[in-house]
Motif scaffolding. Structure first.
Motif, PDB file in Angstrom:
ATOM      1  N   TYR A  64       1.580 -10.918  -4.974  1.00 17.65           N
ATOM      2  CA  TYR A  64       1.905  -9.880  -5.950  1.00 17.65           C
ATOM      3  C   TYR A  64       3.210 -10.238  -6.674  1.00 17.65           C
ATOM      4  CZ  TYR A  64      -1.498  -7.277  -3.205  1.00 17.65           C
ATOM      5  OH  TYR A  64      -2.643  -6.892  -2.560  1.00 17.65           O
ATOM      6  N   VAL A  65       3.320  -9.743  -7.918  1.00 22.80           N
ATOM      7  CA  VAL A  65       4.516  -9.971  -8.725  1.00 22.80           C
ATOM      8  C   VAL A  65       5.064  -8.614  -9.155  1.00 22.80           C
ATOM      9  CG1 VAL A  65       5.458 -10.999 -10.822  1.00 22.80           C
ATOM     10  CG2 VAL A  65       3.669 -12.195  -9.541  1.00 22.80           C
ATOM     11  N   ALA A  66       6.338  -8.399  -8.892  1.00 21.29           N
ATOM     12  CA  ALA A  66       7.020  -7.162  -9.288  1.00 21.29           C
ATOM     13  C   ALA A  66       8.110  -7.502 -10.300  1.00 21.29           C
ATOM     14  CB  ALA A  66       7.640  -6.487  -8.068  1.00 21.29           C
ATOM     15  N   ILE A  67       8.141  -6.769 -11.411  1.00 18.11           N
ATOM     16  CA  ILE A  67       9.175  -6.953 -12.437  1.00 18.11           C
ATOM     17  C   ILE A  67       9.819  -5.608 -12.711  1.00 18.11           C
ATOM     18  CG2 ILE A  67       9.655  -7.611 -14.829  1.00 18.11           C
ATOM     19  CD1 ILE A  67       7.313  -9.564 -14.667  1.00 18.11           C
ATOM     20  N   ASP A  68      11.129  -5.588 -12.639  1.00 16.49           N
ATOM     21  CA  ASP A  68      11.914  -4.370 -12.864  1.00 16.49           C
ATOM     22  C   ASP A  68      12.835  -4.599 -14.058  1.00 16.49           C
ATOM     23  OD1 ASP A  68      13.469  -2.013 -12.593  1.00 16.49           O
ATOM     24  OD2 ASP A  68      14.881  -3.067 -11.283  1.00 16.49           O
TER      25      ASP A  68
END
Length: 315
Positions: free
Chosen positions: A6-10
């Protein structure tokens, strides 16, 4: 949680960050983390407009992130989901639709999340290693500060997003270089007023004392890197480090006395964070005063981990 990559971008008011992680048997294994200081929220407190220059800085950062993501998206281990969230600056912006469209052009679907959702995601990510402890999680951002209290690993019992952030406070109060004592005093008074009433109400409802205060994000990690005089940031020394109120006060006093040019030379401080770091340290101090805490533990597990947990639970 469903195993996978999974990839999380904030996309925050000051920083833009990405984490690529594998979830396996309920555990998060971080493969890569990236951050850029993009200052999306520059001027937003006064104008409620995202500038084209700020949006372009974010676009450049995201373009870099996507190139890195591509290297991890393999036939053997494909990326199951990429979740992109934006917080305070995008919440306040009247032209957020333009920002949505820009990210859509990169193939990204943006979610502008509420302060309450931001706090919940941060709490989930930050408390994953503090099982059965009664904790308070504090996330000092550029436009807002999220505070959540509850049992680690569960939904927080009390949570609030305050429109008190290091960029917002800097642009409202800390206008001199270095900040004048009267500006520091005014900023502290504003922060204290925002935090104290909420804590009084919450403390009347809390049946057990806090096991500890957990602080996440750039202000908290910078406090450790400055204290340890890190010429190169060392995550292994920052994560789970303890910072006392006395140590935080010493750092704040030192930084607020320096003009920006000298502050940018402080060992352990990213020069791009120097313009807003004084306000960030003041916020952390005032939260500790309002919550009657004498120390905090820094966690590098934060909203990014919370986003990965949410993706894996929803997969």
């Amino acid at each position: 949680m469903i195993d996978g990559r999974y990839v999380a971008i904030d996309i925050g008011t000051v920083t833009c960050r990405m984490m690529i992680a594998d979830v396996c048997a309920g555990q998060i294994h971080v493969l890569a983390k990236e951050y850029r200081i993009t200052n999306l929220g520059e001027g937003v407190d006064a104008t409620h407009i995202l500038t084209s220059q700020a949006m372009q800085r974010v676009k450049a950062a995201l373009t870099d992130f996507l190139a890195i993501r591509e290297n991890f998206d393999t036939p053997e281990n494909p990326v199951r989901q990429t979740m992109v969230v934006a917080t305070s600056a995008a919440r306040d912006a009247e032209n957020a639709a333009e920002f949505y469209d820009m990210l859509a052009g990169l193939g990204l679907q943006l979610q502008v999340i509420s302060g309450e959702e931001e706090a919940a995601l941060t709490f989930a990510g930050a408390t994953s290693r503090f099982v059965h402890q009664h904790v308070m999680v504090v996330d000092v951002g550029g436009g807002s500060t999220e505070i959540s209290i509850g049992l680690a690993g569960e939904k927080p019992k009390f949570s609030h997003s305050f429109n008190v952030g290091c960029r917002r406070a800097t642009e409202r109060f800390l206008l001199s270089d270095p900040p004048a004592p009267s500006e520091i005093e005014a900023a502290r008074a504003w922060m204290s007023n925002e935090f104290c009433d909420w804590f009084r109400n919450v403390q009347a409802c809390i049946c057990q004392p806090l096991d500890q205060m957990i602080a996440v994000a750039g202000t908290a990690t910078t406090a450790v890197s400055i204290r340890e005089a890190m010429r190169e940031y060392d995550s292994s020394r920052v994560d789970m480090a303890c910072v006392t109120l006395a140590q935080l006060r010493e750092i704040t006093t030192r930084l607020q006395a320096l003009p920006l040019q000298e502050r940018q030379q402080v060992v352990g401080l990213d020069p791009n964070r120097a313009p807003v770091i004084v306000a960030g340290m003041l916020i952390l101090e005032e939260v500790m005063h309002a919550a009657r805490q004498t120390a905090f533990t820094v966690s590098e597990s934060d909203i990014l981990s919370g986003i990965v947990i949410r993706c894996a639970n929803a997969a």
